[in-house]
Motif scaffolding. Structure first.
Motif, PDB file in Angstrom:
ATOM      1  N   GLY A 198       0.802  -1.221   0.000  1.00 21.37           N
ATOM      2  CA  GLY A 198       0.000   0.000   0.000  1.00 21.37           C
ATOM      3  C   GLY A 198       0.831   1.266   0.000  1.00 21.37           C
ATOM      4  N   ALA A 199       2.159   1.130   0.175  1.00 19.39           N
ATOM      5  CA  ALA A 199       3.025   2.318   0.179  1.00 19.39           C
ATOM      6  C   ALA A 199       3.222   2.874  -1.227  1.00 19.39           C
ATOM      7  CB  ALA A 199       4.376   1.999   0.808  1.00 19.39           C
ATOM      8  N   GLY A 200       2.988   2.027  -2.249  1.00 18.04           N
ATOM      9  CA  GLY A 200       3.083   2.496  -3.633  1.00 18.04           C
ATOM     10  C   GLY A 200       4.376   2.154  -4.334  1.00 18.04           C
ATOM     11  N   LYS A 201       5.055   1.087  -3.885  1.00 15.09           N
ATOM     12  CA  LYS A 201       6.340   0.709  -4.495  1.00 15.09           C
ATOM     13  C   LYS A 201       6.211   0.457  -5.992  1.00 15.09           C
ATOM     14  CE  LYS A 201       6.815  -2.953  -1.923  1.00 15.09           C
ATOM     15  NZ  LYS A 201       5.546  -2.823  -1.190  1.00 15.09           N
ATOM     16  N   GLY A 202       5.230  -0.362  -6.370  1.00 11.80           N
ATOM     17  CA  GLY A 202       5.068  -0.723  -7.776  1.00 11.80           C
ATOM     18  C   GLY A 202       4.757   0.473  -8.647  1.00 11.80           C
ATOM     19  N   THR A 203       3.887   1.356  -8.158  1.00 13.24           N
ATOM     20  CA  THR A 203       3.510   2.556  -8.911  1.00 13.24           C
ATOM     21  C   THR A 203       4.715   3.474  -9.106  1.00 13.24           C
ATOM     22  OG1 THR A 203       1.273   2.446  -7.995  1.00 13.24           O
ATOM     23  CG2 THR A 203       1.948   4.538  -8.967  1.00 13.24           C
ATOM     24  N   VAL A 204       5.503   3.649  -8.047  1.00 15.85           N
ATOM     25  CA  VAL A 204       6.697   4.489  -8.137  1.00 15.85           C
ATOM     26  C   VAL A 204       7.695   3.893  -9.125  1.00 15.85           C
ATOM     27  CG1 VAL A 204       8.718   5.330  -6.859  1.00 15.85           C
ATOM     28  CG2 VAL A 204       6.439   5.483  -5.835  1.00 15.85           C
ATOM     29  N   CYS A 205       7.890   2.574  -9.078  1.00 12.35           N
ATOM     30  CA  CYS A 205       8.820   1.910  -9.996  1.00 12.35           C
ATOM     31  C   CYS A 205       8.410   2.109 -11.451  1.00 12.35           C
ATOM     32  CB  CYS A 205       8.881   0.418  -9.690  1.00 12.35           C
ATOM     33  SG  CYS A 205       9.776   0.003  -8.193  1.00 12.35           S
ATOM     34  N   GLN A 206       7.148   1.878 -11.755  1.00 17.15           N
ATOM     35  CA  GLN A 206       6.670   1.997 -13.132  1.00 17.15           C
ATOM     36  C   GLN A 206       6.790   3.436 -13.635  1.00 17.15           C
ATOM     37  OE1 GLN A 206       5.925  -0.516 -15.134  1.00 17.15           O
ATOM     38  NE2 GLN A 206       6.310  -1.959 -13.457  1.00 17.15           N
ATOM     39  N   ALA A 207       6.474   4.402 -12.766  1.00 15.40           N
ATOM     40  CA  ALA A 207       6.576   5.805 -13.166  1.00 15.40           C
ATOM     41  C   ALA A 207       8.032   6.207 -13.373  1.00 15.40           C
ATOM     42  CB  ALA A 207       5.927   6.695 -12.100  1.00 15.40           C
ATOM     43  N   ALA A 208       8.925   5.690 -12.524  1.00 15.60           N
ATOM     44  CA  ALA A 208      10.354   6.015 -12.661  1.00 15.60           C
ATOM     45  C   ALA A 208      10.915   5.449 -13.955  1.00 15.60           C
ATOM     46  CB  ALA A 208      11.126   5.477 -11.457  1.00 15.60           C
ATOM     47  N   MET A 209      10.509   4.227 -14.323  1.00 17.18           N
ATOM     48  CA  MET A 209      10.993   3.616 -15.566  1.00 17.18           C
ATOM     49  C   MET A 209      10.500   4.377 -16.784  1.00 17.18           C
ATOM     50  SD  MET A 209      11.237  -0.486 -15.202  1.00 17.18           S
ATOM     51  CE  MET A 209       9.472  -0.705 -15.203  1.00 17.18           C
ATOM     52  N   ALA A 210       9.304   4.962 -16.683  1.00 19.61           N
ATOM     53  CA  ALA A 210       8.778   5.755 -17.794  1.00 19.61           C
ATOM     54  C   ALA A 210       9.610   7.021 -17.995  1.00 19.61           C
ATOM     55  CB  ALA A 210       7.317   6.124 -17.532  1.00 19.61           C
ATOM     56  N   HIS A 211      10.300   7.480 -16.936  1.00 17.30           N
ATOM     57  CA  HIS A 211      11.140   8.674 -16.999  1.00 17.30           C
ATOM     58  C   HIS A 211      12.532   8.373 -17.530  1.00 17.30           C
ATOM     59  CE1 HIS A 211       9.155  11.900 -14.275  1.00 17.30           C
ATOM     60  NE2 HIS A 211       8.227  11.124 -14.789  1.00 17.30           N
ATOM     61  N   SER A 212      13.012   7.133 -17.337  1.00 15.52           N
ATOM     62  CA  SER A 212      14.414   6.835 -17.649  1.00 15.52           C
ATOM     63  C   SER A 212      14.565   5.498 -18.362  1.00 15.52           C
ATOM     64  CB  SER A 212      15.238   6.811 -16.352  1.00 15.52           C
ATOM     65  OG  SER A 212      16.546   6.359 -16.592  1.00 15.52           O
ATOM     66  N   SER A 213      15.224   5.514 -19.506  1.00 18.51           N
ATOM     67  CA  SER A 213      15.446   4.285 -20.270  1.00 18.51           C
ATOM     68  C   SER A 213      16.565   3.438 -19.661  1.00 18.51           C
ATOM     69  CB  SER A 213      15.797   4.625 -21.724  1.00 18.51           C
ATOM     70  OG  SER A 213      16.983   5.410 -21.775  1.00 18.51           O
ATOM     71  N   SER A 214      17.347   4.027 -18.737  1.00 17.33           N
ATOM     72  CA  SER A 214      18.447   3.282 -18.119  1.00 17.33           C
ATOM     73  C   SER A 214      18.026   2.614 -16.809  1.00 17.33           C
ATOM     74  CB  SER A 214      19.638   4.208 -17.850  1.00 17.33           C
ATOM     75  OG  SER A 214      19.319   5.152 -16.848  1.00 17.33           O
ATOM     76  N   LEU A 215      16.748   2.717 -16.453  1.00 16.95           N
ATOM     77  CA  LEU A 215      16.247   2.124 -15.211  1.00 16.95           C
ATOM     78  C   LEU A 215      15.412   0.889 -15.534  1.00 16.95           C
ATOM     79  CD1 LEU A 215      16.129   2.554 -12.130  1.00 16.95           C
ATOM     80  CD2 LEU A 215      14.029   3.850 -12.477  1.00 16.95           C
ATOM     81  N   LYS A 216      15.785  -0.250 -14.959  1.00 20.64           N
ATOM     82  CA  LYS A 216      15.094  -1.499 -15.232  1.00 20.64           C
ATOM     83  C   LYS A 216      14.698  -2.188 -13.924  1.00 20.64           C
ATOM     84  CE  LYS A 216      15.901  -1.170 -19.682  1.00 20.64           C
ATOM     85  NZ  LYS A 216      14.815  -0.874 -20.640  1.00 20.64           N
ATOM     86  N   ILE A 217      13.575  -2.902 -13.953  1.00 21.34           N
ATOM     87  CA  ILE A 217      13.180  -3.731 -12.822  1.00 21.34           C
ATOM     88  C   ILE A 217      13.624  -5.153 -13.116  1.00 21.34           C
ATOM     89  CG2 ILE A 217      11.248  -4.711 -11.515  1.00 21.34           C
ATOM     90  CD1 ILE A 217       9.794  -2.120 -11.785  1.00 21.34           C
ATOM     91  N   SER A 218      14.279  -5.780 -12.155  1.00 17.71           N
ATOM     92  CA  SER A 218      14.754  -7.148 -12.341  1.00 17.71           C
ATOM     93  C   SER A 218      13.588  -8.107 -12.543  1.00 17.71           C
ATOM     94  CB  SER A 218      15.570  -7.583 -11.121  1.00 17.71           C
ATOM     95  OG  SER A 218      15.916  -8.939 -11.216  1.00 17.71           O
ATOM     96  N   ILE A 219      13.777  -9.046 -13.459  1.00 21.99           N
ATOM     97  CA  ILE A 219      12.764 -10.078 -13.710  1.00 21.99           C
ATOM     98  C   ILE A 219      13.041 -11.271 -12.807  1.00 21.99           C
ATOM     99  CG2 ILE A 219      11.753 -11.612 -15.439  1.00 21.99           C
ATOM    100  CD1 ILE A 219      12.728  -9.633 -17.576  1.00 21.99           C
ATOM    101  N   SER A 220      12.011 -11.716 -12.098  1.00 23.79           N
ATOM    102  CA  SER A 220      12.163 -12.864 -11.200  1.00 23.79           C
ATOM    103  C   SER A 220      11.962 -14.174 -11.960  1.00 23.79           C
ATOM    104  CB  SER A 220      11.141 -12.783 -10.063  1.00 23.79           C
ATOM    105  OG  SER A 220      11.375 -11.653  -9.262  1.00 23.79           O
ATOM    106  N   ALA A 221      12.480 -15.232 -11.379  1.00 27.40           N
ATOM    107  CA  ALA A 221      12.205 -16.584 -11.880  1.00 27.40           C
ATOM    108  C   ALA A 221      11.113 -17.196 -11.009  1.00 27.40           C
ATOM    109  CB  ALA A 221      13.468 -17.438 -11.808  1.00 27.40           C
ATOM    110  N   THR A 222      10.292 -18.060 -11.596  1.00 26.88           N
ATOM    111  CA  THR A 222       9.219 -18.701 -10.836  1.00 26.88           C
ATOM    112  C   THR A 222       8.902 -20.077 -11.412  1.00 26.88           C
ATOM    113  OG1 THR A 222       6.943 -18.467 -10.027  1.00 26.88           O
ATOM    114  CG2 THR A 222       7.391 -17.651 -12.236  1.00 26.88           C
ATOM    115  N   THR A 223       8.337 -20.917 -10.549  1.00 22.59           N
ATOM    116  CA  THR A 223       7.904 -22.241 -11.003  1.00 22.59           C
ATOM    117  C   THR A 223       6.411 -22.270 -11.305  1.00 22.59           C
ATOM    118  OG1 THR A 223       7.597 -22.939  -8.699  1.00 22.59           O
ATOM    119  CG2 THR A 223       9.704 -23.465  -9.745  1.00 22.59           C
ATOM    120  N   ARG A 224       5.716 -21.158 -11.090  1.00 22.42           N
ATOM    121  CA  ARG A 224       4.292 -21.169 -11.435  1.00 22.42           C
ATOM    122  C   ARG A 224       4.111 -21.077 -12.946  1.00 22.42           C
ATOM    123  NH1 ARG A 224       2.229 -16.635 -13.416  1.00 22.42           N
ATOM    124  NH2 ARG A 224       2.661 -14.560 -12.588  1.00 22.42           N
TER     125      ARG A 224
END
Length: 204
Positions: free
Chosen positions: A18-44
Motif C-alpha cells: 500500500g506504500a506504492g512501491k510498484g507505482t513508483v517503480c513503473q513511473a520512474a521507468m517511464a522517466h528513464s530508459s536506463s532504469l530497469k526492474i529485475s525479472i524474477s524466476a518462478t515455477t508457477r
C-alpha cells in the motif's frame, strides 16, 4: 579517449503493502530508459499472455532447485507452493551494461542481498501516515477486512526496519517520490568511489 562506461546502480526497494512501491517503480521507468526492474524466476505457470523472459523466467521445479544448489539466486522463497527467486547473473549483466536495476524485495530479502553482494542502495518507500496507508489498502477493493488488518499489522513490523535502510522516500505523491528516487540515483552515481576509474584514467 573514450572513458569506460560507469557500472549501473543496484537499487533495493522495500516498503509495506500500500506504500506504492510498484507505482513508483513503473513511473520512474517511464522517466528513464536506463532504469530497469529485475525479472524474477518462478515455477508457477504463465498466466494469460505472460511470456518467458518478459514478466518472469518460467522454470520447472527441478530446474529451479538445481539453480538453488548452484547458488544462482540472490534470494528465493516458496510462496503458495511455487518458488520465486532473483537470478543473480541477470542482475549483474544489466549492471555491467550500465543499467540501474531495481529489486522490489521485502525487508528480509533486502538485507540478505546487500550482504551477499556487498553493494546496493537500500531505499524504503513509506506512506505519509498510517491513516493514508489504510485508506490506500481499502480503496484497492481487492482485500477482505481480515486481509487489510493483516497487511496493516505487517506494515507496522516493516516500518520498524526503515532505520536499516540508506534512504527513506515518503510517498506523498508519485511525482515527488519519483523525483526523490532519481535524485538518490544521481547522487550515488557521483560518489567518489564510483568514479575513481575515470579519475585514474585522466591521470595516466
Amino acid at each position: 579517449m573514450q572513458l569506460k562506461q560507469q557500472r549501473g546502480q543496484l537499487i533495493i526497494l522495500s516498503g509495506p503493502s500500500g506504500a506504492g512501491k510498484g507505482t513508483v517503480c513503473q513511473a520512474a521507468m517511464a522517466h528513464s530508459s536506463s532504469l530497469k526492474i529485475s525479472i524474477s524466476a518462478t515455477t508457477r505457470a504463465p498466466r494469460g499472455e505472460e511470456k518467458d523472459g518478459v514478466e518472469y523466467f518460467f522454470l520447472d521445479e527441478a530446474e529451479f532447485e538445481k539453480k538453488i544448489e548452484e547458488g544462482a539466486f540472490l534470494e528465493y522463497a516458496k510462496v503458495h507452493d511455487h518458488y520465486y527467486g532473483t537470478p543473480k547473473a541477470h542482475v549483474l549483466q544489466m549492471l555491467d551494461e550500465g543499467m540501474n536495476v531495481i529489486l522490489e524485495i521485502d525487508v528480509q530479502g533486502a538485507a540478505q542481498i546487500k550482504e551477499k553482494l556487498g553493494f546496493g542502495i537500500l531505499i524504503f518507500i513509506a506512506p505519509p501516515s498510517i491513516e493514508v496507508l489504510k485508506e490506500r489498502l481499502v480503496n484497492r477493493q481487492t482485500d477482505s477486512d481480515a486481509q487489510i488488518q493483516l497487511r496493516m499489522k505487517n506494515a507496522m513490523s516493516e516500518l520498524k526496519q526503515a532505520t536499516q535502510y540508506d534512504y527513506v522516500i515518503v510517498n506523498n505523491t508519485v511525482d515527488q517520490a519519483v523525483a526523490d528516487l532519481e535524485a538518490i540515483i544521481r547522487a550515488e552515481q557521483c560518489r567518489s568511489q564510483n568514479n575513481l576509474e575515470i579519475i585514474e584514467e585522466m591521470l595516466m
